[in-house]
Design a protein around this motif. Structure first.
Motif, PDB file in Angstrom:
ATOM      1  N   ALA A  35       4.176  74.786  12.612  1.00 26.20           N
ATOM      2  CA  ALA A  35       2.954  74.101  13.020  1.00 26.20           C
ATOM      3  C   ALA A  35       2.910  74.028  14.537  1.00 26.20           C
ATOM      4  O   ALA A  35       3.902  74.315  15.219  1.00 26.20           O
ATOM      5  CB  ALA A  35       2.900  72.684  12.438  1.00 26.20           C
ATOM      6  N   VAL A  36       1.760  73.605  15.037  1.00 18.97           N
ATOM      7  CA  VAL A  36       1.661  73.199  16.433  1.00 18.97           C
ATOM      8  C   VAL A  36       1.970  71.708  16.473  1.00 18.97           C
ATOM      9  O   VAL A  36       1.384  70.928  15.722  1.00 18.97           O
ATOM     10  CB  VAL A  36       0.264  73.477  17.017  1.00 18.97           C
ATOM     11  N   TYR A  37       2.890  71.342  17.334  1.00 15.69           N
ATOM     12  CA  TYR A  37       3.322  69.947  17.447  1.00 15.69           C
ATOM     13  C   TYR A  37       2.712  69.338  18.710  1.00 15.69           C
ATOM     14  O   TYR A  37       2.801  69.920  19.790  1.00 15.69           O
ATOM     15  CB  TYR A  37       4.842  69.864  17.486  1.00 15.69           C
ATOM     16  N   TYR A  38       2.113  68.159  18.523  1.00 15.41           N
ATOM     17  CA  TYR A  38       1.444  67.458  19.613  1.00 15.41           C
ATOM     18  C   TYR A  38       2.105  66.105  19.836  1.00 15.41           C
ATOM     19  O   TYR A  38       2.482  65.428  18.882  1.00 15.41           O
ATOM     20  CB  TYR A  38      -0.015  67.189  19.261  1.00 15.41           C
ATOM     21  N   CYS A  39       2.177  65.710  21.097  1.00 16.56           N
ATOM     22  CA  CYS A  39       2.537  64.327  21.361  1.00 16.56           C
ATOM     23  C   CYS A  39       1.292  63.582  21.825  1.00 16.56           C
ATOM     24  O   CYS A  39       0.344  64.184  22.343  1.00 16.56           O
ATOM     25  CB  CYS A  39       3.666  64.202  22.381  1.00 16.56           C
ATOM     26  N   ALA A  40       1.303  62.285  21.594  1.00 14.78           N
ATOM     27  CA  ALA A  40       0.161  61.444  21.921  1.00 14.78           C
ATOM     28  C   ALA A  40       0.676  60.073  22.345  1.00 14.78           C
ATOM     29  O   ALA A  40       1.722  59.630  21.875  1.00 14.78           O
ATOM     30  CB  ALA A  40      -0.763  61.313  20.719  1.00 14.78           C
ATOM     31  N   ALA A  41      -0.067  59.423  23.222  1.00 14.86           N
ATOM     32  CA  ALA A  41       0.343  58.121  23.738  1.00 14.86           C
ATOM     33  C   ALA A  41      -0.732  57.086  23.449  1.00 14.86           C
ATOM     34  O   ALA A  41      -1.936  57.384  23.521  1.00 14.86           O
ATOM     35  CB  ALA A  41       0.608  58.196  25.238  1.00 14.86           C
ATOM     36  N   ALA A  42      -0.286  55.889  23.141  1.00 19.71           N
ATOM     37  CA  ALA A  42      -1.192  54.789  22.847  1.00 19.71           C
ATOM     38  C   ALA A  42      -0.748  53.547  23.602  1.00 19.71           C
ATOM     39  O   ALA A  42       0.425  53.175  23.548  1.00 19.71           O
ATOM     40  CB  ALA A  42      -1.205  54.507  21.349  1.00 19.71           C
ATOM     41  N   GLY A  43      -1.715  52.903  24.265  1.00 17.69           N
ATOM     42  CA  GLY A  43      -1.388  51.673  24.976  1.00 17.69           C
ATOM     43  C   GLY A  43      -1.061  50.543  24.024  1.00 17.69           C
ATOM     44  O   GLY A  43      -0.126  49.777  24.234  1.00 17.69           O
ATOM     45  N   THR A  44      -1.834  50.464  22.955  1.00 17.11           N
ATOM     46  CA  THR A  44      -1.613  49.458  21.920  1.00 17.11           C
ATOM     47  C   THR A  44      -1.821  50.122  20.579  1.00 17.11           C
ATOM     48  O   THR A  44      -2.852  50.735  20.360  1.00 17.11           O
ATOM     49  CB  THR A  44      -2.590  48.273  22.063  1.00 17.11           C
ATOM     50  N   ILE A  45      -0.861  49.997  19.713  1.00 18.78           N
ATOM     51  CA  ILE A  45      -1.016  50.551  18.372  1.00 18.78           C
ATOM     52  C   ILE A  45      -0.241  49.669  17.409  1.00 18.78           C
ATOM     53  O   ILE A  45       0.920  49.341  17.640  1.00 18.78           O
ATOM     54  CB  ILE A  45      -0.588  52.024  18.324  1.00 18.78           C
ATOM     55  N   TYR A  46      -0.903  49.285  16.360  1.00 27.48           N
ATOM     56  CA  TYR A  46      -0.305  48.347  15.428  1.00 27.48           C
ATOM     57  C   TYR A  46       0.480  49.072  14.351  1.00 27.48           C
ATOM     58  O   TYR A  46       0.292  50.258  14.095  1.00 27.48           O
ATOM     59  CB  TYR A  46      -1.393  47.460  14.820  1.00 27.48           C
ATOM     60  N   SER A  47       1.347  48.327  13.730  1.00 29.13           N
ATOM     61  CA  SER A  47       2.297  48.923  12.798  1.00 29.13           C
ATOM     62  C   SER A  47       1.633  49.488  11.553  1.00 29.13           C
ATOM     63  O   SER A  47       2.251  50.257  10.825  1.00 29.13           O
ATOM     64  CB  SER A  47       3.365  47.897  12.396  1.00 29.13           C
ATOM     65  N   ASP A  48       0.368  49.116  11.307  1.00 32.85           N
ATOM     66  CA  ASP A  48      -0.308  49.653  10.123  1.00 32.85           C
ATOM     67  C   ASP A  48      -1.297  50.756  10.474  1.00 32.85           C
ATOM     68  O   ASP A  48      -2.039  51.219   9.615  1.00 32.85           O
ATOM     69  CB  ASP A  48      -1.023  48.535   9.372  1.00 32.85           C
ATOM     70  N   THR A  74       7.661  77.729  15.038  1.00 32.65           N
ATOM     71  CA  THR A  74       7.610  78.668  13.929  1.00 32.65           C
ATOM     72  C   THR A  74       9.002  78.792  13.330  1.00 32.65           C
ATOM     73  O   THR A  74       9.959  79.087  14.047  1.00 32.65           O
ATOM     74  CB  THR A  74       7.117  80.045  14.387  1.00 32.65           C
ATOM     75  N   VAL A  75       9.092  78.545  12.027  1.00 29.68           N
ATOM     76  CA  VAL A  75      10.376  78.593  11.333  1.00 29.68           C
ATOM     77  C   VAL A  75      10.327  79.734  10.328  1.00 29.68           C
ATOM     78  O   VAL A  75       9.504  79.721   9.411  1.00 29.68           O
ATOM     79  CB  VAL A  75      10.676  77.267  10.622  1.00 29.68           C
TER      80      VAL A  75
END
Length: 125
Positions: A91-104, A122-123
């Motif tokens: 797959a293509v793997y992405y990282c992302a950032a969040a200032g506030t993100i709740y556990s749900d 690629t595997v």
């Protein structure tokens, strides 16, 4: 503003390991939660892992036991160690950032504020 750049992807064989990196700009990056998602060909993007600023983390069931997410705030970098890779991890793997993100809500793409461009993993069997 936070800019994210992923690296570390590549072509590996089944059973191999890879460590992906997510390098960030921005002085307050250490305060952000950072997640990893992936998108396989013809499929929707899906959650892989998250690490909150406080250190707790959650992993997708599909890869649990094969992942470890860590961060080095001095380097403004988050790492995703992936072990025992399988062809279905391609797959293509992405990282992302969040200032506030709740556990749900950590698995929801729209909860994240910034995204990288992705790195291909690629595997082969």
């Amino acid at each position: 503003q936070v800019q994210l750049v992923e690296s570390g992807g590549g072509l590996v064989q089944a059973g191999d390991s890879l460590r992906l990196s997510c390098a960030a700009s921005g002085r307050t990056f250490s305060r952000y939660a950072v997640g990893w998602f992936r998108q396989a060909p013809g499929k929707e993007r899906e959650f892989v892992a998250i690490r909150w600023a406080g250190g707790s983390s959650v992993y997708a069931d599909s890869m649990k036991g094969r992942l470890f997410i860590s961060r080095d705030n001095a380097k403004n970098t988050v790492y995703l160690q992936m072990n025992s890779l399988k062809p279905e991890d391609t797959a293509v793997y992405y990282c992302a950032a969040a200032g506030t993100i709740y556990s749900d809500k950590y698995y929801l793409e729209h909860e994240y504020d910034y995204w990288g461009q992705g790195t291909q993993v690629t595997v082969s069997s």
